[in-house]
Design a protein around this motif. Structure first.
Motif, PDB file in Angstrom:
ATOM      1  N   HIS A   1      49.626  75.189  29.122  1.00 41.91           N
ATOM      2  CA  HIS A   1      51.085  75.621  28.671  1.00 41.91           C
ATOM      3  C   HIS A   1      51.265  75.033  27.416  1.00 41.91           C
ATOM      4  CE1 HIS A   1      51.437  77.100  33.004  1.00 41.91           C
ATOM      5  NE2 HIS A   1      51.245  76.013  33.358  1.00 41.91           N
ATOM      6  N   PRO A   2      50.775  75.431  26.451  1.00 46.09           N
ATOM      7  CA  PRO A   2      51.041  74.660  25.121  1.00 46.09           C
ATOM      8  C   PRO A   2      52.165  75.135  24.326  1.00 46.09           C
ATOM      9  CG  PRO A   2      49.160  76.546  24.952  1.00 46.09           C
ATOM     10  CD  PRO A   2      49.610  76.108  26.367  1.00 46.09           C
ATOM     11  N   GLY A   3      52.972  76.026  24.860  1.00 47.15           N
ATOM     12  CA  GLY A   3      54.227  76.503  24.191  1.00 47.15           C
ATOM     13  C   GLY A   3      55.253  76.408  24.940  1.00 47.15           C
ATOM     14  N   VAL A   4      55.143  75.289  26.060  1.00 43.95           N
ATOM     15  CA  VAL A   4      56.435  74.790  26.581  1.00 43.95           C
ATOM     16  C   VAL A   4      56.941  73.473  26.164  1.00 43.95           C
ATOM     17  CG1 VAL A   4      57.323  74.133  29.014  1.00 43.95           C
ATOM     18  CG2 VAL A   4      55.646  75.929  28.942  1.00 43.95           C
ATOM     19  N   ALA A   5      57.919  73.601  25.427  1.00 49.85           N
ATOM     20  CA  ALA A   5      58.367  72.346  24.733  1.00 49.85           C
ATOM     21  C   ALA A   5      58.707  71.281  25.637  1.00 49.85           C
ATOM     22  CB  ALA A   5      59.709  72.726  23.988  1.00 49.85           C
ATOM     23  N   GLN A   6      59.099  71.374  26.854  1.00 46.06           N
ATOM     24  CA  GLN A   6      59.568  70.470  27.744  1.00 46.06           C
ATOM     25  C   GLN A   6      58.348  69.625  28.072  1.00 46.06           C
ATOM     26  OE1 GLN A   6      62.712  69.609  28.826  1.00 46.06           O
ATOM     27  NE2 GLN A   6      62.079  68.301  30.624  1.00 46.06           N
ATOM     28  N   ILE A   7      57.237  70.050  28.268  1.00 50.08           N
ATOM     29  CA  ILE A   7      55.938  69.273  28.447  1.00 50.08           C
ATOM     30  C   ILE A   7      55.992  68.193  27.341  1.00 50.08           C
ATOM     31  CG2 ILE A   7      53.436  69.495  28.748  1.00 50.08           C
ATOM     32  CD1 ILE A   7      53.790  72.211  30.180  1.00 50.08           C
ATOM     33  N   HIS A   8      55.957  68.749  26.257  1.00 45.33           N
ATOM     34  CA  HIS A   8      55.626  67.921  25.051  1.00 45.33           C
ATOM     35  C   HIS A   8      56.734  66.745  24.843  1.00 45.33           C
ATOM     36  CE1 HIS A   8      52.473  70.415  23.903  1.00 45.33           C
ATOM     37  NE2 HIS A   8      53.187  71.451  23.783  1.00 45.33           N
ATOM     38  N   TYR A   9      57.903  67.227  25.210  1.00 42.11           N
ATOM     39  CA  TYR A   9      58.834  66.437  25.131  1.00 42.11           C
ATOM     40  C   TYR A   9      58.890  65.069  26.173  1.00 42.11           C
ATOM     41  CZ  TYR A   9      63.517  64.129  26.473  1.00 42.11           C
ATOM     42  OH  TYR A   9      64.434  63.159  26.797  1.00 42.11           O
ATOM     43  N   LEU A  10      58.219  65.317  27.407  1.00 43.05           N
ATOM     44  CA  LEU A  10      58.152  64.330  28.431  1.00 43.05           C
ATOM     45  C   LEU A  10      56.820  63.674  28.012  1.00 43.05           C
ATOM     46  CD1 LEU A  10      58.589  66.436  31.645  1.00 43.05           C
ATOM     47  CD2 LEU A  10      60.137  64.653  30.618  1.00 43.05           C
TER      48      LEU A  10
ATOM     49  N   ALA B   1      57.753  69.656  20.054  1.00 43.67           N
ATOM     50  CA  ALA B   1      58.779  70.318  20.945  1.00 43.67           C
ATOM     51  C   ALA B   1      59.893  70.407  20.248  1.00 43.67           C
ATOM     52  CB  ALA B   1      59.156  69.207  21.940  1.00 43.67           C
ATOM     53  N   ALA B   2      59.960  69.660  19.048  1.00 42.40           N
ATOM     54  CA  ALA B   2      61.282  69.697  18.221  1.00 42.40           C
ATOM     55  C   ALA B   2      62.160  71.002  17.940  1.00 42.40           C
ATOM     56  CB  ALA B   2      61.420  68.498  17.250  1.00 42.40           C
ATOM     57  N   PRO B   3      61.256  71.897  17.447  1.00 42.13           N
ATOM     58  CA  PRO B   3      61.780  73.051  16.963  1.00 42.13           C
ATOM     59  C   PRO B   3      62.548  73.878  17.944  1.00 42.13           C
ATOM     60  CG  PRO B   3      59.722  72.999  16.374  1.00 42.13           C
ATOM     61  CD  PRO B   3      59.703  71.843  17.180  1.00 42.13           C
ATOM     62  N   THR B   4      62.407  73.714  19.247  1.00 38.28           N
ATOM     63  CA  THR B   4      63.312  74.400  20.256  1.00 38.28           C
ATOM     64  C   THR B   4      63.920  73.359  21.427  1.00 38.28           C
ATOM     65  OG1 THR B   4      61.261  74.665  21.626  1.00 38.28           O
ATOM     66  CG2 THR B   4      61.784  76.440  20.048  1.00 38.28           C
ATOM     67  N   HIS B   5      63.586  72.256  21.276  1.00 38.42           N
ATOM     68  CA  HIS B   5      64.148  71.314  22.137  1.00 38.42           C
ATOM     69  C   HIS B   5      65.030  70.019  21.518  1.00 38.42           C
ATOM     70  CE1 HIS B   5      64.031  68.502  25.491  1.00 38.42           C
ATOM     71  NE2 HIS B   5      63.531  69.276  26.239  1.00 38.42           N
ATOM     72  N   ALA B   6      66.277  70.260  21.974  1.00 34.41           N
ATOM     73  CA  ALA B   6      67.253  69.453  21.230  1.00 34.41           C
ATOM     74  C   ALA B   6      66.936  67.963  21.433  1.00 34.41           C
ATOM     75  CB  ALA B   6      68.647  69.603  21.704  1.00 34.41           C
ATOM     76  N   GLU B   7      66.796  67.452  22.423  1.00 39.88           N
ATOM     77  CA  GLU B   7      66.512  66.128  22.768  1.00 39.88           C
ATOM     78  C   GLU B   7      65.229  65.559  22.105  1.00 39.88           C
ATOM     79  OE1 GLU B   7      66.929  64.970  27.018  1.00 39.88           O
ATOM     80  OE2 GLU B   7      68.693  65.880  27.194  1.00 39.88           O
ATOM     81  N   ALA B   8      64.281  66.436  22.140  1.00 35.97           N
ATOM     82  CA  ALA B   8      63.007  66.207  21.267  1.00 35.97           C
ATOM     83  C   ALA B   8      63.145  65.963  20.017  1.00 35.97           C
ATOM     84  CB  ALA B   8      62.028  67.288  21.442  1.00 35.97           C
ATOM     85  N   ALA B   9      64.020  66.677  19.190  1.00 33.11           N
ATOM     86  CA  ALA B   9      64.609  66.509  17.861  1.00 33.11           C
ATOM     87  C   ALA B   9      65.127  65.208  17.757  1.00 33.11           C
ATOM     88  CB  ALA B   9      65.419  67.671  17.542  1.00 33.11           C
ATOM     89  N   LEU B  10      66.090  64.815  18.801  1.00 29.85           N
ATOM     90  CA  LEU B  10      66.945  63.624  18.603  1.00 29.85           C
ATOM     91  C   LEU B  10      65.927  62.355  19.044  1.00 29.85           C
ATOM     92  CD1 LEU B  10      69.373  61.679  19.155  1.00 29.85           C
ATOM     93  CD2 LEU B  10      69.094  62.313  21.627  1.00 29.85           C
ATOM     94  N   GLN B  11      65.076  62.503  19.559  1.00 26.36           N
ATOM     95  CA  GLN B  11      63.915  61.420  19.712  1.00 26.36           C
ATOM     96  C   GLN B  11      63.000  61.147  18.552  1.00 26.36           C
ATOM     97  OE1 GLN B  11      63.879  59.047  22.037  1.00 26.36           O
ATOM     98  NE2 GLN B  11      65.531  59.932  23.294  1.00 26.36           N
TER      99      GLN B  11
ATOM    100  N   ALA C   1      71.924  67.784  16.799  1.00 29.28           N
ATOM    101  CA  ALA C   1      73.332  67.795  16.987  1.00 29.28           C
ATOM    102  C   ALA C   1      73.622  69.482  16.717  1.00 29.28           C
ATOM    103  CB  ALA C   1      73.935  67.174  15.941  1.00 29.28           C
ATOM    104  N   LYS C   2      73.018  70.171  15.855  1.00 25.82           N
ATOM    105  CA  LYS C   2      73.414  71.472  15.743  1.00 25.82           C
ATOM    106  C   LYS C   2      72.935  72.297  17.217  1.00 25.82           C
ATOM    107  CE  LYS C   2      72.717  75.394  12.764  1.00 25.82           C
ATOM    108  NZ  LYS C   2      72.072  75.956  11.414  1.00 25.82           N
ATOM    109  N   ARG C   3      71.639  71.971  17.674  1.00 26.12           N
ATOM    110  CA  ARG C   3      71.328  72.410  18.777  1.00 26.12           C
ATOM    111  C   ARG C   3      72.265  72.331  19.893  1.00 26.12           C
ATOM    112  NH1 ARG C   3      66.148  71.648  18.050  1.00 26.12           N
ATOM    113  NH2 ARG C   3      66.217  73.249  16.596  1.00 26.12           N
ATOM    114  N   ASP C   4      72.960  70.993  20.236  1.00 25.27           N
ATOM    115  CA  ASP C   4      73.471  70.555  21.397  1.00 25.27           C
ATOM    116  C   ASP C   4      74.301  69.513  20.737  1.00 25.27           C
ATOM    117  OD1 ASP C   4      74.509  69.709  23.716  1.00 25.27           O
ATOM    118  OD2 ASP C   4      72.639  69.132  24.728  1.00 25.27           O
ATOM    119  N   GLY C   5      75.650  70.072  20.506  1.00 27.72           N
ATOM    120  CA  GLY C   5      76.497  69.175  19.740  1.00 27.72           C
ATOM    121  C   GLY C   5      77.224  68.031  20.755  1.00 27.72           C
TER     122      GLY C   5
END
Length: 245
Positions: A76-85, A108-118, A140-144
């Protein structure tokens, strides 16, 4: 009921509720159940695998979990949550591979706020402040509600000498959740920036460098209010009385 109704709006509301419970519920079991339900609602059967991976990482089983996540990423290469974990696993003490974590978070960062944070925090730690600001602002923009994004932006702006932006970011950090440990750190940094050192919040712990800076700031405030005595005669008299038994 919202999650199973088939209505897109109801599903979005259910996801928001699950996410909120996963973040804030006092009961640990409820938080875990909400997190697993959110993953299942987002990713179907894959959600259970992702929930199990999160539990395994929390239990310190990062090496085996990373292997499992790598297998899932191939399927599942397109699932951001996998790459975040995967990124979280790479940062764990048992692996500690920052470059691999950077690569995983970037996916993951383009669609995953916590990945962008990390990703932003990693760039900051590695000294790339421009890239750090870009990712932290995106998070912050994706999840304030991501306190850590605003807090680290405050640190970077402070380091750059952009005091107004630093103050705004730190105040936003505190406003989001005044009782959190992140807010306590932000409060200390804000006091240092303003020069108005009052007191640390309950539970605040500071590093030696910050403690020294607080001491200097406090001395500056004292000297402003009570200037240093420059009268040599009076100083001599005081010293003479101190020597008298």
């Amino acid at each position: 009921e919202m999650a199973t109704s088939g209505d897109a709006g109801a599903k979005a509301k259910a996801l928001a509720l699950y996410d909120e419970l996963a973040r804030r519920a006092d009961d640990l079991t409820l938080r875990r159940t909400a997190a697993e339900s959110a993953l299942t609602l987002r990713h179907g059967a894959l959600g259970k695998d992702l929930a199990a991976a999160k539990e395994a990482l929390a239990a310190g089983k990062e090496v085996a979990t990373l292997r499992q996540l790598d297998t899932l990423a191939k399927r599942h290469p397109g699932v951001a949550q996998i790459h975040y974990l995967r990124g979280i696993a790479c940062l764990a003490p048992g692996i500690d591979d920052r470059q691999a974590a950077l690569a995983a978070f970037k996916l993951a960062a383009p669609t995953h706020a916590e990945a962008a944070l990390q990703l932003g925090i990693l760039h900051y730690e590695l000294g790339d402040l421009d890239a750090a600001v870009k990712q932290l602002q995106a998070a912050a923009k994706r999840d304030g509600r991501l306190q850590a994004a605003h807090y680290h932006l405050g640190l970077i702006f402070q380091e750059r000498g952009e005091q107004k932006l630093a103050v705004e970011a730190l105040r936003k950090t505190i406003a989001l959740d005044p009782e959190s440990s992140t807010a306590k750190w932000a409060q200390t940094k804000l006091q240092l920036l303003s020069g108005q050192i009052r007191s640390l919040l309950p539970g605040q712990v500071i590093d030696p460098a910050t403690e020294i800076l607080i001491g200097k700031k406090t001395c500056e405030e004292i000297e402003k209010r009570w200037p240093v005595l420059a009268d040599a005669r009076l100083i001599g008299e005081v010293m003479e009385h101190q020597d008298t038994p």
